[in-house]
Design a protein around this motif. Sequence first.
Motif, PDB file in Angstrom:
ATOM      1  N   PRO B 192       0.274 -13.443  -6.374  1.00 29.89           N
ATOM      2  CA  PRO B 192       1.602 -13.623  -6.979  1.00 29.89           C
ATOM      3  C   PRO B 192       2.384 -12.324  -7.119  1.00 29.89           C
ATOM      4  N   ALA B 193       1.711 -11.234  -7.410  1.00 21.54           N
ATOM      5  CA  ALA B 193       2.457  -9.988  -7.633  1.00 21.54           C
ATOM      6  C   ALA B 193       3.055  -9.488  -6.321  1.00 21.54           C
ATOM      7  N   LEU B 194       2.284  -9.575  -5.232  1.00 26.01           N
ATOM      8  CA  LEU B 194       2.830  -9.146  -3.941  1.00 26.01           C
ATOM      9  C   LEU B 194       4.012 -10.029  -3.546  1.00 26.01           C
ATOM     10  N   VAL B 195       3.975 -11.313  -3.908  1.00 32.39           N
ATOM     11  CA  VAL B 195       5.102 -12.202  -3.606  1.00 32.39           C
ATOM     12  C   VAL B 195       6.294 -11.835  -4.489  1.00 32.39           C
ATOM     13  N   GLU B 199       6.533  -7.780  -1.490  1.00 33.63           N
ATOM     14  CA  GLU B 199       5.750  -6.940  -0.585  1.00 33.63           C
ATOM     15  C   GLU B 199       4.883  -7.776   0.358  1.00 33.63           C
ATOM     16  N   ILE B 200       4.946  -9.090   0.205  1.00 33.63           N
ATOM     17  CA  ILE B 200       4.038  -9.933   0.973  1.00 33.63           C
ATOM     18  C   ILE B 200       4.332  -9.937   2.477  1.00 33.63           C
ATOM     19  N   PRO B 201       5.618  -9.866   2.904  1.00 35.19           N
ATOM     20  CA  PRO B 201       5.848  -9.892   4.361  1.00 35.19           C
ATOM     21  C   PRO B 201       5.114  -8.756   5.073  1.00 35.19           C
ATOM     22  N   LYS B 202       5.144  -7.565   4.470  1.00 36.61           N
ATOM     23  CA  LYS B 202       4.475  -6.409   5.060  1.00 36.61           C
ATOM     24  C   LYS B 202       2.965  -6.654   5.136  1.00 36.61           C
ATOM     25  N   SER B 247     -15.212  -7.188   8.834  1.00 40.54           N
ATOM     26  CA  SER B 247     -13.804  -6.860   9.036  1.00 40.54           C
ATOM     27  C   SER B 247     -12.924  -7.655   8.058  1.00 40.54           C
ATOM     28  N   LEU B 248     -13.257  -8.936   7.873  1.00 34.50           N
ATOM     29  CA  LEU B 248     -12.503  -9.758   6.910  1.00 34.50           C
ATOM     30  C   LEU B 248     -12.654  -9.181   5.506  1.00 34.50           C
ATOM     31  N   GLU B 249     -13.885  -8.838   5.165  1.00 36.52           N
ATOM     32  CA  GLU B 249     -14.157  -8.306   3.830  1.00 36.52           C
ATOM     33  C   GLU B 249     -13.338  -7.032   3.577  1.00 36.52           C
ATOM     34  N   ARG B 250     -13.308  -6.157   4.573  1.00 37.11           N
ATOM     35  CA  ARG B 250     -12.607  -4.885   4.422  1.00 37.11           C
ATOM     36  C   ARG B 250     -11.102  -5.124   4.201  1.00 37.11           C
ATOM     37  N   VAL B 251     -10.539  -5.993   5.024  1.00 35.44           N
ATOM     38  CA  VAL B 251      -9.092  -6.244   4.909  1.00 35.44           C
ATOM     39  C   VAL B 251      -8.758  -6.934   3.588  1.00 35.44           C
ATOM     40  N   VAL B 252      -9.575  -7.914   3.206  1.00 34.12           N
ATOM     41  CA  VAL B 252      -9.291  -8.607   1.947  1.00 34.12           C
ATOM     42  C   VAL B 252      -9.390  -7.638   0.767  1.00 34.12           C
ATOM     43  N   ARG B 253     -10.384  -6.748   0.813  1.00 31.42           N
ATOM     44  CA  ARG B 253     -10.488  -5.757  -0.278  1.00 31.42           C
ATOM     45  C   ARG B 253      -9.220  -4.910  -0.378  1.00 31.42           C
ATOM     46  N   GLN B 254      -8.694  -4.521   0.788  1.00 34.64           N
ATOM     47  CA  GLN B 254      -7.445  -3.744   0.771  1.00 34.64           C
ATOM     48  C   GLN B 254      -6.301  -4.539   0.152  1.00 34.64           C
ATOM     49  N   ILE B 255      -6.219  -5.817   0.551  1.00 36.55           N
ATOM     50  CA  ILE B 255      -5.134  -6.659   0.023  1.00 36.55           C
ATOM     51  C   ILE B 255      -5.279  -6.825  -1.487  1.00 36.55           C
ATOM     52  N   GLU B 260      -3.598  -5.768  -6.967  1.00 32.09           N
ATOM     53  CA  GLU B 260      -3.930  -5.169  -8.264  1.00 32.09           C
ATOM     54  C   GLU B 260      -2.868  -4.146  -8.663  1.00 32.09           C
ATOM     55  N   ARG B 261      -2.515  -3.290  -7.714  1.00 40.44           N
ATOM     56  CA  ARG B 261      -1.521  -2.256  -8.026  1.00 40.44           C
ATOM     57  C   ARG B 261      -0.156  -2.878  -8.295  1.00 40.44           C
ATOM     58  N   ALA B 262       0.179  -3.919  -7.519  1.00 35.95           N
ATOM     59  CA  ALA B 262       1.467  -4.597  -7.739  1.00 35.95           C
ATOM     60  C   ALA B 262       1.492  -5.240  -9.124  1.00 35.95           C
ATOM     61  N   ARG B 263       0.357  -5.800  -9.554  1.00 29.11           N
ATOM     62  CA  ARG B 263       0.303  -6.400 -10.896  1.00 29.11           C
ATOM     63  C   ARG B 263       0.506  -5.343 -11.970  1.00 29.11           C
TER      64      ARG B 263
END
Lengths: 366, 366
Positions: B192-195, B199-202, B247-255, B260-263
């Motif tokens: 929700p915070a990225l939306v 920032e979600i499109p990026k 690879s999925l785990e790494r990307v999801v952790r980044q997201i 978290e930062r957006a919140r």
Amino acid sequence: MKPGNGNGTPKNFDELIERATPWLSGEGPQAGMVLSTRMRLARNLQSVPFTHRARDEQLQGVLMSVVAAAERAPGFQNGLLLKMNDIGTLERQILVERHLVSHELGDGTRPRGLLAGADERLSLMINEEDHLRLQAMAPGFQLAESWAVADAADDELDEALDFAFSDETGYLTSCPTNAGTGLRASVLVHLPALVLMDEIPKVLKGISQVGLNVRGLYGEHSEVMGNLFQISNQTTLGVSERDSIESLERVVRQILEHEERARERMMRDARVQIEDKVWRAYGTLRYCRSIQAREVINLCSAVRLGVALGMSGLCPLPVMSGLLVLTQPAHLQRYAGRELTPAERNVYRAQRVREQLAAAGRDADS
Amino acid sequence: MKPGNGNGTPKNFDELIERATPWLSGEGPQAGMVLSTRMRLARNLQSVPFTHRARDEQLQGVLMSVVAAAERAPGFQNGLLLKMNDIGTLERQILVERHLVSHELGDGTRPRGLLAGADERLSLMINEEDHLRLQAMAPGFQLAESWAVADAADDELDEALDFAFSDETGYLTSCPTNAGTGLRASVLVHLPALVLMDEIPKVLKGISQVGLNVRGLYGEHSEVMGNLFQISNQTTLGVSERDSIESLERVVRQILEHEERARERMMRDARVQIEDKVWRAYGTLRYCRSIQAREVINLCSAVRLGVALGMSGLCPLPVMSGLLVLTQPAHLQRYAGRELTPAERNVYRAQRVREQLAAAGRDADS
């Protein structure tokens, strides 16, 4: 005019404003559609120029004469006298929000005053647009009763004061639109069904065609919010008080019948949508964390409709009516004990609204 | 596959669907941002044409072989077997809403079946697009754990079944996009915070650039609602399962770090607006009288954010997660015990939501 000790009489300004406004008690005849009834009589003293042309010492004289006259008038026993330049801007604004003084009186630095009778149902603005503006307010639809109160108080004051009066015109007033009876009788009605069913334009057109006037909650030029309409007589010249009041009463009764029928139709055709709208409004008021006064008024309108339609579990009408005034900016700042920015007001307003609704819920449970 | 008596195992269909979906329990690692993790493995029997080319008796054979193999597989002990043409449309739709079967399996009149293991965390669709679709689901962010469950079950089935496999390609599948590992690993995240911070499109662009895929709550082509995104691997050919998952785990952790930062930024810069949005959403859910599934999902998103941000007095996450499934059309009609028109569903949905929230409130009070 000393600090009173009569029934329900405010002893001082603090006590006055701690209470809910009695004329917005949510009670009285037809409370489901009519919030309040108001009578206002404009009077001027024969021997003094109208307020805007008078010198300050003349207005000081008016103030003293009127207060002396009111001391002998039974209707003002145990009343409270407030001189406008003795109290601060916030306090004056509170009186405006309670409909006890007008915007003009609220900004005043001249010798102006307010005499509030017991229960705020009778009050007297002194040195506003006219020297005297006598006001009787009552909850619900009570034109005859309010007129009786205003008329009696007017007679009492008339014994001690010499009102500007001509046999041809009647009472003389600062603005010619009030000359004659000086009477403005008005009824604050709640017409959500006529608004929702899109029938209000026709009704408003009808009202102006019969020579009546419609305004919003906060007087002349005020916007209509929360489906609240103040309907009042327009004409003061060449008609009797009785005729003005009877004509207003007749028209308002017709409008209330229209509203009643619209509510029935609405509940027959769209019960779920209405219930949903009402309860969502309640949910928003119950949980919001920031809210503007305008939104409170609009949401209260929906909840008020629900209560009037008999939906149980909502807030009682007195609480909904009380919120209309208690959530206005000056009241809020008074309760907070300090000046608040608009953003702070929105947060504090939301808190007050939640508290009121939660308390009402606890009362209903107990 | 007999009616089970193990821990938490549904004895029959009724019992299965009376419960909240275990993989949407609102618990698990990173529950404040990750609703669930899913592993899906596509497998086909060597000796039988792919489902869409096979004759019904061949599919019947697949069904029997798979069930026999599952009976010897520890992961499916005490499981529940449902044949798609033994149950009604509504029941099939319920399984779709619980993500236990796909839309294709849901409409089936052919010999198709579902094997639901204990807790619905392990399940097997039979004769869907592929002969076997093994699925492991878990609440929260549990890629390694889910993979272990799916991999073990796959090994168990492999002992009794001869899967179509080529040394060059890997597992052969009906649609070439699944050939190779046959693995679709996905994570259902709440952003929700990225939306809100736009920032979600990026972020979505970044996801597709690294060869991952994003969908809504209800699979392929489903619209994103409630700020819920399913992020999954795209590639199955020429990569190992381990690489896909890492690879999925790494990307999801980044997201999740971005979210978290957006919140944090959001709460620093707009705490009141966020709190207000969250609590108004709660108020609407708590009191609405008619509501669509889409609106429930969107409002739950706001409440879920509030819970994750530590606002106290809201609903626990498990209740919010449960509502996502319990308020879907087939579940509602099953609870109501009859078919409901869309308008009736909206009313009944509102009632169920209110009941759930009121019960959660009582639990919190007691």
